[in-house]
Design a protein around this motif. Structure first.
Motif, PDB file in Angstrom:
ATOM      1  N   TYR A   1      -5.975   1.355 -12.107  1.00 28.27           N
ATOM      2  CA  TYR A   1      -6.501   0.606 -11.083  1.00 28.27           C
ATOM      3  C   TYR A   1      -8.088   0.496 -11.627  1.00 28.27           C
ATOM      4  O   TYR A   1      -8.750   1.440 -12.108  1.00 28.27           O
ATOM      5  CB  TYR A   1      -6.773   1.472  -9.775  1.00 28.27           C
TER       6      TYR A   1
ATOM      7  N   LEU B   1      -9.463   5.354  -2.302  1.00 31.89           N
ATOM      8  CA  LEU B   1      -8.797   4.019  -2.048  1.00 31.89           C
ATOM      9  C   LEU B   1      -8.896   3.597  -3.508  1.00 31.89           C
ATOM     10  O   LEU B   1      -9.760   3.197  -3.806  1.00 31.89           O
ATOM     11  CB  LEU B   1      -9.231   3.116  -1.004  1.00 31.89           C
TER      12      LEU B   1
ATOM     13  N   SER C   1      -7.567   0.411  -6.013  1.00 28.61           N
ATOM     14  CA  SER C   1      -7.067  -1.145  -5.987  1.00 28.61           C
ATOM     15  C   SER C   1      -7.374  -1.708  -7.254  1.00 28.61           C
ATOM     16  O   SER C   1      -7.926  -1.232  -8.302  1.00 28.61           O
ATOM     17  CB  SER C   1      -7.993  -1.693  -4.740  1.00 28.61           C
TER      18      SER C   1
ATOM     19  N   LEU D   1       0.788  -1.124   0.077  1.00 27.41           N
ATOM     20  CA  LEU D   1      -0.084   0.060  -0.044  1.00 27.41           C
ATOM     21  C   LEU D   1       0.919   1.116  -0.192  1.00 27.41           C
ATOM     22  O   LEU D   1       2.143   1.225   0.655  1.00 27.41           O
ATOM     23  CB  LEU D   1      -1.048  -0.121   1.151  1.00 27.41           C
TER      24      LEU D   1
ATOM     25  N   ARG E   1     -12.171   1.982  -7.477  1.00 27.36           N
ATOM     26  CA  ARG E   1     -12.082   3.304  -6.367  1.00 27.36           C
ATOM     27  C   ARG E   1     -13.169   3.457  -5.609  1.00 27.36           C
ATOM     28  O   ARG E   1     -14.373   3.097  -6.276  1.00 27.36           O
ATOM     29  CB  ARG E   1     -11.547   4.446  -7.317  1.00 27.36           C
TER      30      ARG E   1
ATOM     31  N   ILE F   1     -10.930  -0.549   4.547  1.00 29.78           N
ATOM     32  CA  ILE F   1      -9.480  -0.574   3.945  1.00 29.78           C
ATOM     33  C   ILE F   1      -9.554  -2.361   4.046  1.00 29.78           C
ATOM     34  O   ILE F   1      -9.555  -2.969   5.232  1.00 29.78           O
ATOM     35  CB  ILE F   1      -8.466  -0.275   4.853  1.00 29.78           C
TER      36      ILE F   1
ATOM     37  N   GLU G   1      -0.752  -2.992  -4.867  1.00 28.47           N
ATOM     38  CA  GLU G   1      -2.429  -3.191  -4.762  1.00 28.47           C
ATOM     39  C   GLU G   1      -3.130  -2.237  -4.178  1.00 28.47           C
ATOM     40  O   GLU G   1      -4.316  -2.104  -4.839  1.00 28.47           O
ATOM     41  CB  GLU G   1      -2.333  -4.372  -3.690  1.00 28.47           C
ATOM     42  N   TYR G   2      -2.620  -1.442  -3.401  1.00 27.55           N
ATOM     43  CA  TYR G   2      -3.744  -0.154  -2.951  1.00 27.55           C
ATOM     44  C   TYR G   2      -2.959   1.032  -2.893  1.00 27.55           C
ATOM     45  O   TYR G   2      -1.650   1.274  -2.519  1.00 27.55           O
ATOM     46  CB  TYR G   2      -4.001  -0.591  -1.509  1.00 27.55           C
ATOM     47  N   TYR G   3      -3.713   2.223  -3.530  1.00 26.12           N
ATOM     48  CA  TYR G   3      -3.129   3.418  -3.418  1.00 26.12           C
ATOM     49  C   TYR G   3      -4.307   4.339  -2.594  1.00 26.12           C
ATOM     50  O   TYR G   3      -5.353   4.425  -2.990  1.00 26.12           O
ATOM     51  CB  TYR G   3      -2.779   4.122  -4.802  1.00 26.12           C
ATOM     52  N   LEU G   4      -3.875   4.763  -1.391  1.00 25.93           N
ATOM     53  CA  LEU G   4      -4.756   5.554  -0.574  1.00 25.93           C
ATOM     54  C   LEU G   4      -4.274   7.262  -0.699  1.00 25.93           C
ATOM     55  O   LEU G   4      -3.336   7.675  -0.360  1.00 25.93           O
ATOM     56  CB  LEU G   4      -4.588   5.212   0.850  1.00 25.93           C
TER      57      LEU G   4
END
Length: 207
Positions: A176, A167, A169, A126, A179, A190, A153-156
């Motif tokens: 991605y 978020l 994913s 992340l 979202r 999350i 995998e994850y962008y916050l």
């Protein structure tokens, strides 16, 4: 340089300025060598996020850092076994010709336990960025594309300007697929392996 400014040092094929254009391997090596040779004054950081350009930006504001700290405190109790959160190291992506220092990211503790200041993106689970007025486009658009292409995998994305948290994913094909956005004050789920509700009321909006 004022705290609200962001400067760019353009080197090696300056006509390539978009995030979708990666330097050739030889250009990338030369650009990384230049990045590593920089002797920046205290309070500045350098990244390669667009084309053949080194972007130098100032340290963040106190409000920005309080939001990063709030995220860190909420995230840590839910970290997967063997993982840790890191606010300082550089994620270097030679195949993309990019170098990024996120506000916070999560990776295996053994990867972070390095004598170097650089880690690869392979095991990063992340990444999180807090938008500020000087870097809004970088975080909302440029780094979004970089992290998706790196298959993180994850962008916050915490956006105090819009007072929203998003978020991103399921990276696939350089973007991605999913979202979820919540206004500050609403909880954001999350997913696994974290599995907790992020309390966005703790984040500081910019009015």
């Amino acid at each position: 340089m004022s705290k609200n400014e962001e400067s760019e040092m353009t080197t090696l094929a300056p006509e390539k300025t978009t995030s979708d254009v990666s330097p050739a391997p030889a250009e990338s090596r030369a650009l990384f060598d230049l990045l590593d040779s920089l002797d920046l004054p205290r309070g500045l950081r350098a990244e390669i996020i667009e084309g053949s350009t080194i972007t130098v930006s100032p340290v963040a504001s106190g409000k920005h850092q309080r939001t990063v700290r709030s995220l860190d405190l909420q995230l840590r109790p839910h970290l997967p076994a063997g993982y840790d959160a890191e606010p300082h190291l550089e994620i270097r992506m030679p195949e993309l010709g990019k170098s990024v220092i996120p506000d916070l990211f999560v990776a295996p503790a053994e990867v972070l336990d390095t004598a170097e200041s650089i880690v690869p993106p392979d095991d990063v689970l992340l990444v999180a960025e807090v938008v500020s007025p000087s870097n809004a486009r970088s975080d909302r658009v440029v780094k979004l594309n970089i992290y998706a292409k790196a298959a993180i995998e994850y962008y916050l994305l915490i956006d105090p300007i819009a007072a929203q948290t998003t978020l991103f994913s399921k990276p696939s094909g350089g973007r991605y697929l999913d979202r979820v956005t919540r206004d500050f004050g609403k909880k954001l789920v999350i997913p696994e392996p974290f599995e907790f509700d992020l309390d966005t009321s703790q984040f500081r909006a910019l009015s």
